[in-house]
Design an enzyme around this catalytic site. Structure first.
Site, PDB file in Angstrom:
ATOM      1  N   ASP A  15       0.858  -1.181   0.000  1.00  0.00           N
ATOM      2  CA  ASP A  15       0.000   0.000   0.000  1.00  0.00           C
ATOM      3  C   ASP A  15       0.892   1.228   0.000  1.00  0.00           C
ATOM      4  O   ASP A  15       1.886   1.272   0.720  1.00  0.00           O
ATOM      5  CB  ASP A  15      -0.913   0.021   1.231  1.00  0.00           C
ATOM      6  CG  ASP A  15      -1.915   1.153   1.159  1.00  0.00           C
ATOM      7  OD1 ASP A  15      -2.925   1.001   0.451  1.00  0.00           O
ATOM      8  OD2 ASP A  15      -1.670   2.202   1.778  1.00  0.00           O
ATOM      9  N   MET A  28       5.264   9.814  -3.962  1.00  0.00           N
ATOM     10  CA  MET A  28       4.885   8.763  -3.022  1.00  0.00           C
ATOM     11  C   MET A  28       5.458   9.204  -1.683  1.00  0.00           C
ATOM     12  O   MET A  28       6.657   9.469  -1.584  1.00  0.00           O
ATOM     13  CB  MET A  28       5.472   7.411  -3.437  1.00  0.00           C
ATOM     14  CG  MET A  28       5.236   6.330  -2.405  1.00  0.00           C
ATOM     15  SD  MET A  28       5.534   4.611  -2.928  1.00  0.00           S
ATOM     16  CE  MET A  28       7.070   4.671  -3.790  1.00  0.00           C
ATOM     17  N   HIS A 176      -5.461   4.390   6.258  1.00  0.00           N
ATOM     18  CA  HIS A 176      -4.645   5.211   5.358  1.00  0.00           C
ATOM     19  C   HIS A 176      -3.238   5.428   5.906  1.00  0.00           C
ATOM     20  O   HIS A 176      -2.528   6.326   5.473  1.00  0.00           O
ATOM     21  CB  HIS A 176      -5.326   6.543   5.006  1.00  0.00           C
ATOM     22  CG  HIS A 176      -6.567   6.337   4.199  1.00  0.00           C
ATOM     23  ND1 HIS A 176      -6.545   5.909   2.888  1.00  0.00           N
ATOM     24  CD2 HIS A 176      -7.879   6.456   4.535  1.00  0.00           C
ATOM     25  CE1 HIS A 176      -7.786   5.791   2.442  1.00  0.00           C
ATOM     26  NE2 HIS A 176      -8.613   6.104   3.421  1.00  0.00           N
ATOM     27  N   ASP A 181      -2.616  -0.549   6.270  1.00  0.00           N
ATOM     28  CA  ASP A 181      -3.452  -0.948   5.142  1.00  0.00           C
ATOM     29  C   ASP A 181      -2.849  -2.130   4.387  1.00  0.00           C
ATOM     30  O   ASP A 181      -3.585  -2.988   3.882  1.00  0.00           O
ATOM     31  CB  ASP A 181      -3.700   0.244   4.220  1.00  0.00           C
ATOM     32  CG  ASP A 181      -4.553   1.308   4.894  1.00  0.00           C
ATOM     33  OD1 ASP A 181      -5.061   1.068   6.005  1.00  0.00           O
ATOM     34  OD2 ASP A 181      -4.699   2.403   4.312  1.00  0.00           O
TER      35      ASP A 181
END
Length: 197
Positions: A15, A28, A176, A181
């Protein structure tokens, strides 16, 4: 004719959290990974998804970001600019971790995500941009939404976690936080792999 030996697959739930819709212009900002299990010719064996994990928060690669996307993760860009792991170092550490997990199991790594399309886009771009090498190859990814749609015999665009049978879902919350996750989705993958509707 002799049967060809099939190499097992090591499923790694990944994730990512990002501050925009695509890599390059946007960053990212965190990545989490958890070993979900191994599939061989005899079937699927689930792992404890908390036993082997990876997590990094990354330094942004540009000044551009979408405030709404950044808010989802709850991460602070100013803190990441000074305290985040440099992307090249983070990708080198991820490669090393994935390869060590693959060597330990004797299996080829496969990234799995929900949905894989978003996470894979950032993951593969970062791996190639920062080091030019992916332990997953160029196509070693599995999308859990597609896996569910195929097994349930329903249209892909109708799939959401809320439409899945409750027994498939992890009891963990989707927070999140990339590692939380990844672990939650590793449990979903293992449930899907063993599911026979």
């Amino acid at each position: 004719m002799a049967a060809r030996k099939v190499k097992p697959s090591l499923y790694v739930s990944v994730d990512i959290e990002a501050d925009g819709p695509i890599p390059g212009p946007y960053s990212m900002i965190s990545i989490g990974a958890a070993v979900a299990g191994v599939q061989d010719a005899d079937g699927y064996t689930a792992a404890d998804p908390q036993a082997h994990t990876f997590y990094r928060e990354l330094r942004p690669i540009s000044d551009d970001f979408v405030p709404e996307a950044l808010a989802v993760s709850g991460l602070d860009r100013d803190r990441l600019r000074t305290g985040g792991t440099e992307p090249g170092a983070a990708m080198a550490q991820l490669r090393s971790w994935v390869r060590s997990m693959a060597a330990r199991t004797g299996a080829q790594p496969v990234m799995c995500g929900y949905p894989a399309s978003y996470d894979w886009t950032f993951l593969y771009w970062y791996l190639m941009r920062f080091g030019g090498d992916s332990p997953f190859g160029h196509s070693g990814c599995l999308d859990m939404k597609t896996l569910y749609a195929t097994k349930a015999k329903v249209p892909l665009r109708s799939v959401a976690k809320g439409t899945m049978p409750r027994e498939l879902l992890s009891r963990r919350r989707h927070t999140h936080h990339a590692l939380d996750d990844a672990i939650e989705q590793a449990e979903l993958l293992s449930n899907l792999m063993r599911w026979d509707p």
